[in-house]
Design a protein around this motif. Structure first.
Motif, PDB file in Angstrom:
ATOM      1  N   ARG A 382      45.068 -76.760  64.753  1.00  0.00           N
ATOM      2  CA  ARG A 382      44.028 -77.739  64.795  1.00  0.00           C
ATOM      3  C   ARG A 382      43.111 -77.031  63.945  1.00  0.00           C
ATOM      4  O   ARG A 382      42.202 -77.875  62.958  1.00  0.00           O
ATOM      5  CB  ARG A 382      43.893 -78.229  66.050  1.00  0.00           C
ATOM      6  N   ASN A 383      42.697 -75.616  64.288  1.00  0.00           N
ATOM      7  CA  ASN A 383      41.424 -75.508  63.578  1.00  0.00           C
ATOM      8  C   ASN A 383      41.472 -75.302  62.008  1.00  0.00           C
ATOM      9  O   ASN A 383      40.923 -75.720  61.332  1.00  0.00           O
ATOM     10  CB  ASN A 383      40.923 -74.291  64.246  1.00  0.00           C
ATOM     11  N   ILE A 384      42.700 -74.732  61.839  1.00  0.00           N
ATOM     12  CA  ILE A 384      43.135 -74.459  60.461  1.00  0.00           C
ATOM     13  C   ILE A 384      43.299 -75.706  59.718  1.00  0.00           C
ATOM     14  O   ILE A 384      42.899 -75.946  58.435  1.00  0.00           O
ATOM     15  CB  ILE A 384      44.163 -73.525  60.333  1.00  0.00           C
ATOM     16  N   LYS A 385      43.706 -76.970  60.282  1.00  0.00           N
ATOM     17  CA  LYS A 385      43.927 -78.007  59.804  1.00  0.00           C
ATOM     18  C   LYS A 385      42.474 -78.616  59.250  1.00  0.00           C
ATOM     19  O   LYS A 385      42.143 -79.225  58.035  1.00  0.00           O
ATOM     20  CB  LYS A 385      44.714 -79.199  60.845  1.00  0.00           C
ATOM     21  N   ARG A 386      41.532 -78.533  60.263  1.00  0.00           N
ATOM     22  CA  ARG A 386      40.303 -78.837  59.841  1.00  0.00           C
ATOM     23  C   ARG A 386      39.686 -77.933  58.641  1.00  0.00           C
ATOM     24  O   ARG A 386      39.106 -78.752  57.919  1.00  0.00           O
ATOM     25  CB  ARG A 386      39.437 -78.740  61.104  1.00  0.00           C
ATOM     26  N   PHE A 387      40.000 -76.789  58.724  1.00  0.00           N
ATOM     27  CA  PHE A 387      39.317 -75.898  57.692  1.00  0.00           C
ATOM     28  C   PHE A 387      39.886 -76.369  56.488  1.00  0.00           C
ATOM     29  O   PHE A 387      39.249 -76.526  55.275  1.00  0.00           O
ATOM     30  CB  PHE A 387      39.456 -74.470  58.086  1.00  0.00           C
ATOM     31  N   LEU A 388      41.206 -76.429  56.287  1.00  0.00           N
ATOM     32  CA  LEU A 388      41.942 -76.679  55.024  1.00  0.00           C
ATOM     33  C   LEU A 388      41.478 -77.931  54.600  1.00  0.00           C
ATOM     34  O   LEU A 388      41.037 -78.123  53.253  1.00  0.00           O
ATOM     35  CB  LEU A 388      43.391 -76.664  55.046  1.00  0.00           C
ATOM     36  N   ALA A 389      41.145 -79.379  55.295  1.00  0.00           N
ATOM     37  CA  ALA A 389      41.016 -80.350  54.986  1.00  0.00           C
ATOM     38  C   ALA A 389      39.456 -80.420  54.493  1.00  0.00           C
ATOM     39  O   ALA A 389      39.115 -80.739  53.145  1.00  0.00           O
ATOM     40  CB  ALA A 389      40.817 -81.362  56.147  1.00  0.00           C
ATOM     41  N   SER A 390      38.544 -79.681  54.978  1.00  0.00           N
ATOM     42  CA  SER A 390      37.316 -79.595  54.439  1.00  0.00           C
ATOM     43  C   SER A 390      37.189 -78.441  52.915  1.00  0.00           C
ATOM     44  O   SER A 390      36.789 -78.830  52.101  1.00  0.00           O
ATOM     45  CB  SER A 390      36.477 -79.027  55.434  1.00  0.00           C
ATOM     46  N   ALA A 391      37.936 -77.485  53.173  1.00  0.00           N
ATOM     47  CA  ALA A 391      38.269 -76.582  51.932  1.00  0.00           C
ATOM     48  C   ALA A 391      38.580 -77.273  50.931  1.00  0.00           C
ATOM     49  O   ALA A 391      38.299 -76.870  49.569  1.00  0.00           O
ATOM     50  CB  ALA A 391      38.745 -75.343  52.509  1.00  0.00           C
ATOM     51  N   ARG A 392      39.890 -78.037  51.097  1.00  0.00           N
ATOM     52  CA  ARG A 392      40.580 -78.532  49.808  1.00  0.00           C
ATOM     53  C   ARG A 392      39.670 -79.507  49.316  1.00  0.00           C
ATOM     54  O   ARG A 392      39.813 -79.814  48.142  1.00  0.00           O
ATOM     55  CB  ARG A 392      41.815 -79.001  50.175  1.00  0.00           C
TER      56      ARG A 392
END
Ligand SMILES: Cc1ncc(COP(=O)(O)O)c(C=O)c1O
Length: 405
Positions: A382-392
């Protein structure tokens, strides 16, 4: 004062940089999910702990133990090889207990290496495979890590172009960090080549029991004639969740085992006797402890592969080991594995091991260890999903963090 000759050859541990970042994030009160180090979190099975406690009450066990391992322990390891691989070993001459397989491997390197000896070592690989020999004065020539049809041609080239001819080749299947698994046919080819060219084969089989397919990974010693040139290292750290106990083995060629035994007789008095007695009981067990450990990793692996992939971070399912070897997502590739790992700590509270720590050919990957429970693995996703969404959505800023650009 000048840096010491040996110390100069040991670059600062790459993982230390990630560890420092992890420690400072934790000091700030952040909950870091640590999938970095391959440090099993499962408790050692209760019956093994009980055996240790029972044995330690006998004061006779408090004396120096036997450097090469008490006879019962060496017999138990020979029994394990006979049952699991159909390989017959003489516990007196072909088996030695070591203080974890890492110690055994490093001291084998010390026992057999002359200055300048060439060692063929996979890249990427578990660091002691190269640095055990570098500390012993050897020179490393890198080999591909994959046990596929690129391997033998690379081996032939290595022998043709190395002066002096290579002393030894290192194999590690199932492999840390790549999770590659070798077949018996692969071992047959390598052993035939090694016998023809009189090259030592050192096989690290630390993940013999952590596998998820129908077929258990083979031992190189199953190949007829392997005993002429091979030694294999196994470990109780992962198989029985005993990493802190420091118990492993080297088995195989008598001359090599004897060289390691001689070196160790100068260095140590063996593991604490109660540890050796408990390890003996573990190896003589019915295999149910091993199966339970394997099942825990199997479930975690599925949870990780599914949840990380759903989070947008494609992780190939490993066939064995407690690790996934995941390509750094394309848009972060230019950062390299270390910077990407740092970003995961800083922005997603997840620690992984940067592939560069295992060799230059590892820099497109990170290693994700299955050492947190399923709930925590899902949280990491879940943390990675949030990070990837904002980073992308904001990739330019991320790339701007890359100091090398
Ligand atoms: C491939 C490999 N070999 C050896 C070891 C070291 O195991 P031990 O605890 O027996 O020293 C590890 C530990 O992570 C490993 O991954």
């Amino acid at each position: 004062m000048q840096e010491f000759h040996k110390v100069r050859r040991l670059p600062p541990y790459v993982f230390e940089q990630v560890n420092r970042l992890k420690a400072s994030a934790r000091a700030e009160g952040r909950d870091i999910i640590d999938l970095g180090m391959g440090n099993p979190d499962l408790p050692t099975p209760q019956s093994i702990v009980d055996k240790l406690c029972e044995t330690v009450r006998d004061p006779r066990t408090h004396r120096y133990s036997s450097s090469k391992g008490i006879p019962g322990l060496r017999r138990a390891q020979a029994g394990y090889y006979a049952r699991r691989f159909g390989v017959k070993l003489d516990p007196e001459r072909e088996v030695i207990a070591t203080l974890g397989s890492k110690e055994g491997f490093a001291n084998m390197a010390q026992a057999i290496t002359a200055p300048g000896d060439v060692i063929l070592c996979p890249d990427p690989t578990y660091p002691i495979h190269a640095f055990g020999f570098i500390m012993s004065g050897g020179v490393i020539r890198s080999m591909p890590a994959a046990p596929d049809d690129t391997f033998l041609p690379a081996l032939e080239r290595a022998v043709r172009h190395s002066i002096p001819k290579p002393l030894a080749i290192i194999l590690n299947y199932p492999s840390n960090p790549t999770a590659y698994v070798a077949s018996l046919d692969f071992y047959k080819d390598v052993v035939a080549f090694a016998r023809k060219h009189d090259i030592i084969v050192l096989s690290d089989l630390a993940y013999a029991e952590i596998y998820f397919g129908d077929e258990a990974p083979p031992s190189v010693l199953q190949v007829p004639g392997a005993m002429d040139v091979c030694v294999e290292f196994t470990s109780m750290s992962k198989t029985f969740s005993m990493p802190g106990w420091r118990m492993g083995f080297a088995v195989g060629n008598e001359r090599l085992i004897s060289a390691l035994t001689r070196v160790k007789s100068y260095l140590d008095y063996g593991a604490f006797t109660p540890i050796q007695v408990a390890a003996t009981a573990a190896l003589n067990g019915d295999g149910s402890d091993i199966a339970e450990v394997r099942e825990v990793y199997r479930k975690r692996r599925q949870v990780m592969v599914d949840s990380f992939s759903q989070a947008g971070f494609k992780v190939p399912a490993p066939d064995a080991t407690m690790f996934a070897w995941a390509p750094v997502p394309e848009e972060f590739r230019a950062l390299g594995s270390l910077e990407f790992s740092k970003l995961l700590i800083e922005k997603a509270d997840v620690a992984v091991a940067p592939g560069i720590g295992f060799g230059e050919h590892g820099d497109d990957h990170v290693r994700i260890a299955l050492v947190e429970n399923e709930h925590r693995i899902r949280q990491a996703a879940r943390n990675i999903k949030r990070f990837l969404a904002s980073a992308r959505g904001n990739l330019h800023n991320v790339i701007a963090l890359d100091a090398r650009r």
